[in-house]
Design an enzyme around this catalytic site. Structure first.
Site, PDB file in Angstrom:
ATOM      1  N   GLY A 176       0.811  -1.218   0.000  1.00 34.15           N
ATOM      2  CA  GLY A 176       0.000   0.000   0.000  1.00 34.15           C
ATOM      3  C   GLY A 176       0.846   1.270   0.000  1.00 34.15           C
ATOM      4  O   GLY A 176       0.333   2.358   0.269  1.00 34.15           O
ATOM      5  N   ASP A 207      -1.906   8.181  -6.279  1.00 36.32           N
ATOM      6  CA  ASP A 207      -0.537   7.689  -6.045  1.00 36.32           C
ATOM      7  C   ASP A 207       0.457   8.295  -7.032  1.00 36.32           C
ATOM      8  O   ASP A 207       1.523   8.776  -6.641  1.00 36.32           O
ATOM      9  CB  ASP A 207      -0.479   6.158  -6.156  1.00 36.32           C
TER      10      ASP A 207
HETATM   11  N1  LIG Z   1      10.549  -2.661  -7.896  1.00 33.82           N
HETATM   12  C1  LIG Z   1       9.675  -2.954  -8.849  1.00 33.82           C
HETATM   13  N2  LIG Z   1      10.091  -3.359 -10.069  1.00 33.82           N
HETATM   14  C2  LIG Z   1       9.201  -3.620 -11.047  1.00 33.82           C
HETATM   15  N3  LIG Z   1       7.851  -3.538 -10.888  1.00 33.82           N
HETATM   16  C3  LIG Z   1       7.380  -3.153  -9.694  1.00 33.82           C
HETATM   17  C4  LIG Z   1       8.253  -2.837  -8.604  1.00 33.82           C
HETATM   18  N4  LIG Z   1       7.512  -2.461  -7.547  1.00 33.82           N
HETATM   19  C5  LIG Z   1       6.215  -2.539  -7.939  1.00 33.82           C
HETATM   20  N5  LIG Z   1       6.119  -2.963  -9.210  1.00 33.82           N
HETATM   21  C6  LIG Z   1       4.864  -3.174  -9.963  1.00 33.82           C
HETATM   22  O1  LIG Z   1       3.784  -2.726  -9.151  1.00 33.82           O
HETATM   23  C7  LIG Z   1       2.931  -3.810  -8.766  1.00 33.82           C
HETATM   24  C8  LIG Z   1       2.569  -3.662  -7.272  1.00 33.82           C
HETATM   25  O2  LIG Z   1       1.454  -2.841  -7.172  1.00 33.82           O
HETATM   26  P1  LIG Z   1       0.501  -2.902  -5.857  1.00 33.82           P
HETATM   27  O3  LIG Z   1       0.104  -4.312  -5.605  1.00 33.82           O
HETATM   28  O4  LIG Z   1      -0.528  -1.865  -6.018  1.00 33.82           O
HETATM   29  O5  LIG Z   1       1.475  -2.509  -4.716  1.00 33.82           O
HETATM   30  P2  LIG Z   1       1.743  -1.090  -4.063  1.00 33.82           P
HETATM   31  O6  LIG Z   1       0.662  -0.908  -3.064  1.00 33.82           O
HETATM   32  O7  LIG Z   1       3.087  -1.280  -3.443  1.00 33.82           O
HETATM   33  O8  LIG Z   1       1.716  -0.102  -5.178  1.00 33.82           O
HETATM   34  C9  LIG Z   1       3.752  -5.065  -9.010  1.00 33.82           C
HETATM   35  O9  LIG Z   1       2.902  -6.140  -9.309  1.00 33.82           O
HETATM   36  C10 LIG Z   1       4.624  -4.660 -10.192  1.00 33.82           C
HETATM   37  O10 LIG Z   1       3.888  -4.789 -11.394  1.00 33.82           O
HETATM   38  C1  LIG Z   2      -9.566   2.694   1.459  1.00 32.56           C
HETATM   39  C2  LIG Z   2      -9.186   3.644   0.371  1.00 32.56           C
HETATM   40  O1  LIG Z   2      -9.649   4.949   0.713  1.00 32.56           O
HETATM   41  C3  LIG Z   2      -7.681   3.755   0.231  1.00 32.56           C
HETATM   42  C4  LIG Z   2      -7.007   2.463  -0.168  1.00 32.56           C
HETATM   43  O2  LIG Z   2      -5.646   2.532   0.107  1.00 32.56           O
HETATM   44  P1  LIG Z   2      -4.565   1.400  -0.275  1.00 32.56           P
HETATM   45  O3  LIG Z   2      -4.185   1.657  -1.699  1.00 32.56           O
HETATM   46  O4  LIG Z   2      -5.201   0.073  -0.066  1.00 32.56           O
HETATM   47  O5  LIG Z   2      -3.475   1.674   0.675  1.00 32.56           O
HETATM   48  C5  LIG Z   2      -9.840   3.205  -0.917  1.00 32.56           C
HETATM   49  C6  LIG Z   2      -9.852   4.223  -2.021  1.00 32.56           C
HETATM   50  O6  LIG Z   2      -9.760   5.440  -1.773  1.00 32.56           O
HETATM   51  O7  LIG Z   2     -10.019   3.794  -3.182  1.00 32.56           O
END
Ligand SMILES: Nc1ncnc2c1ncn2[C@@H]1O[C@H](COP(=O)(O)OP(=O)(O)O)[C@@H](O)[C@H]1O
Ligand SMILES: C[C@@](O)(CCOP(=O)(O)O)CC(=O)O
Length: 442
Positions: free
Chosen positions: A145, A212
């Site tokens: 997250g 983000d």
């Molecule tokens: N260091 C990295 N190198 C390459 N791809 C990455 C890296 N970190 C994240 N990613 C990409 O982002 C995705 C993670 O996203 P997500 O599950 O939303 O995690 P976060 O909450 O950390 O953003 C991974 O599946 C990959 O596709």
């Molecule tokens: C719970 C919420 O407010 C934030 C979600 O955060 P995260 O990407 O799960 O850390 C959901 C949203 O805003 O879409």
């Protein structure tokens, strides 16, 4: 337009105020953290000049494509007079990219490679391309997250915007902007990088809110408010507040955002009279935090930081009332409270995941070590980081002081060294924005 080798970097983020209420059209604030992703763009040896290569060891991805074999015909012509891309993905390009992705089977690998190829092909179509390697190293945990995906998308967008000449380098290193246009060129660069990174996030997440990538591109903090259909979302940037001391504690408890959001929706449906004021309370505290974070830096004193900590405590209490805490998050909060380290709240969806503690400035390192020891018993991981700070940045060989450049040349821009970095600390020490001189930010 610049040539390889060079480095780019972008931060992760944490939601500091307003999660869950955000789903109901209230504002939320996310701030950049000092954990970051770094990308090195380097040139191939002569025998591979027709190849583009990805080295993303954090997600076990290593792949190459012959540049000429990519499905260039599927890339749409950019709309005339529209410097930023549309906010929707061009579906036939996504489809065409499935060809080069054949053989990449895991989800993280596939989505990162799709993000890369989408932006690479869109921005570099028709340009004379040399073989290059794009290597990524991140100090962010993945899937906790903290916006690791956005920071990777922003790095890809930044690198390719620089290569294609879509953005100029930051005005702080561009002498021709000394005529006073620097700030507006930087602003334009930020908007372009953000727009491309958003498409990258779409490749990974489908339907992200955009908070983000906005935060990772701009740094500092951003206030984001999702508006009802048809109305544009509100995005306000706060870039100048002093960076604040933060502990980020990963409970390692898996959670699914969708499940937490659905649980809150059930509560909202069952008790609208009770949850309504809770959402309004979160709205008001987020507004107050926004006001504080916008104050001129000379007003950001000890009492300012104290007020932000108070809001952190109140926000956590309201999230507990919504049922999205977790016993492990409460262990973290209680331990930080007992040691009087600062104020703690869950961040993001809750039900597990991470907590943040906004640390009082005078807290000695020994107390942090004590907290670390207490929490490691439970298997939690503590990251000491800072809230706020720089967004997307780049480090070019020419903007490094000569003595510094000679000292770092081998390590900084060498693919071999980039891939050999052992851990987070080693990445920070070797290429980190806080350790190496010459990083510049938009
Ligand atoms: N260091 C990295 N190198 C390459 N791809 C990455 C890296 N970190 C994240 N990613 C990409 O982002 C995705 C993670 O996203 P997500 O599950 O939303 O995690 P976060 O909450 O950390 O953003 C991974 O599946 C990959 O596709
Ligand atoms: C719970 C919420 O407010 C934030 C979600 O955060 P995260 O990407 O799960 O850390 C959901 C949203 O805003 O879409």
């Amino acid at each position: 337009m610049i040539a390889a080798p060079f480095l780019v970097s972008a931060p992760g983020k944490t939601i500091i105020f307003g999660e869950h209420a955000a789903v109901y059209g209230k504002p939320a604030i996310a701030a950049a953290i000092s954990l970051r992703t770094y990308m090195l763009v380097s040139q191939h040896h002569s025998d591979l000049t027709d190849t583009v290569t990805l080295e993303f060891p954090d997600v076990n991805l290593q792949c190459s494509w012959k540049i000429a074999s990519l499905p260039w015909d599927a890339v749409p012509e950019p709309a005339p007079d529209a410097p930023n891309p549309p906010s929707e993905l061009h579906e036939s390009l996504v489809e065409a990219i499935q060809g080069p992705l054949t053989g990449i089977t895991g989800f993280p690998q596939r989505s990162s490679a799709l993000t890369f190829l989408y932006i690479y092909m869109s921005l570099l179509k028709g340009k004379e391309l040399q073989g290059m390697t794009f290597s990524v190293r991140s100090t962010l945990p993945i899937g906790a997250g903290l916006g690791s995906s956005a920071s990777v998308s922003v790095c890809i967008a930044t690198a390719i915007c620089l290569l294609s000449g879509t953005v100029t380098v930051p005005s702080s290193i561009l002498t021709e902007h000394s005529n006073g246009n620097g700030a507006s060129a930087d602003l334009q660069a930020i908007e372009r990088i953000d727009a491309w990174a958003f498409l990258g996030e779409r490749c990974i997440h489908g339907n992200p809110s955009g908070i983000d990538n906005a935060c990772s591109t701009r740094g500092g903090a951003v206030m984001f408010q999702r508006m009802s259909k048809g109305n544009p979302n509100v995005l306000k940037s706060m870039r100048d507040f002093p960076s604040l001391r933060l502990l980020l504690i990963d409970s390692k408890q898996p959670r699914r955002t969708a499940v937490q959001v659905a649980n809150v929706a059930t509560l909202v449906q069952s008790y609208p009279q009770i949850t309504g004021p809770i959402m309004d309370g979160i709205h008001s505290l987020t507004d107050e935090a926004y006001r504080l974070l916008c104050l001129p830096t000379d007003q950001c004193d000890v009492s300012w930081a104290g007020k932000l900590r108070e809001l952190v405590r109140v926000n956590h209490g309201l999230l507990v009332a919504l049922g999205v805490s977790h016993p492990k998050l409460e262990i973290i909060r209680a331990a930080a409270d007992e040691l009087e380290i600062g104020e703690t709240k869950l961040t993001g969806a809750g039900g597990g995941g991470c907590a943040i503690t906004l640390v009082e400035d005078k807290v000695p390192e020994s107390k942090i070590s004590e907290l670390r020891a207490k929490l490691s018993v439970h298997g939690f991981e503590v990251y000491e980081t800072r809230l706020g700070g720089n967004g997307a940045g780049c480090l070019l060989p020419t903007n490094t002081d000569k003595a510094e450049w000679e000292k770092w040349e081998d390590k900084l821009f060498s693919l071999h060294h980039m891939l050999a970095l052992e851990n987070r600390e080693h990445v920070e020490e070797t290429v980190g924005v806080e350790t190496v001189d010459g990083w510049a930010f938009w």
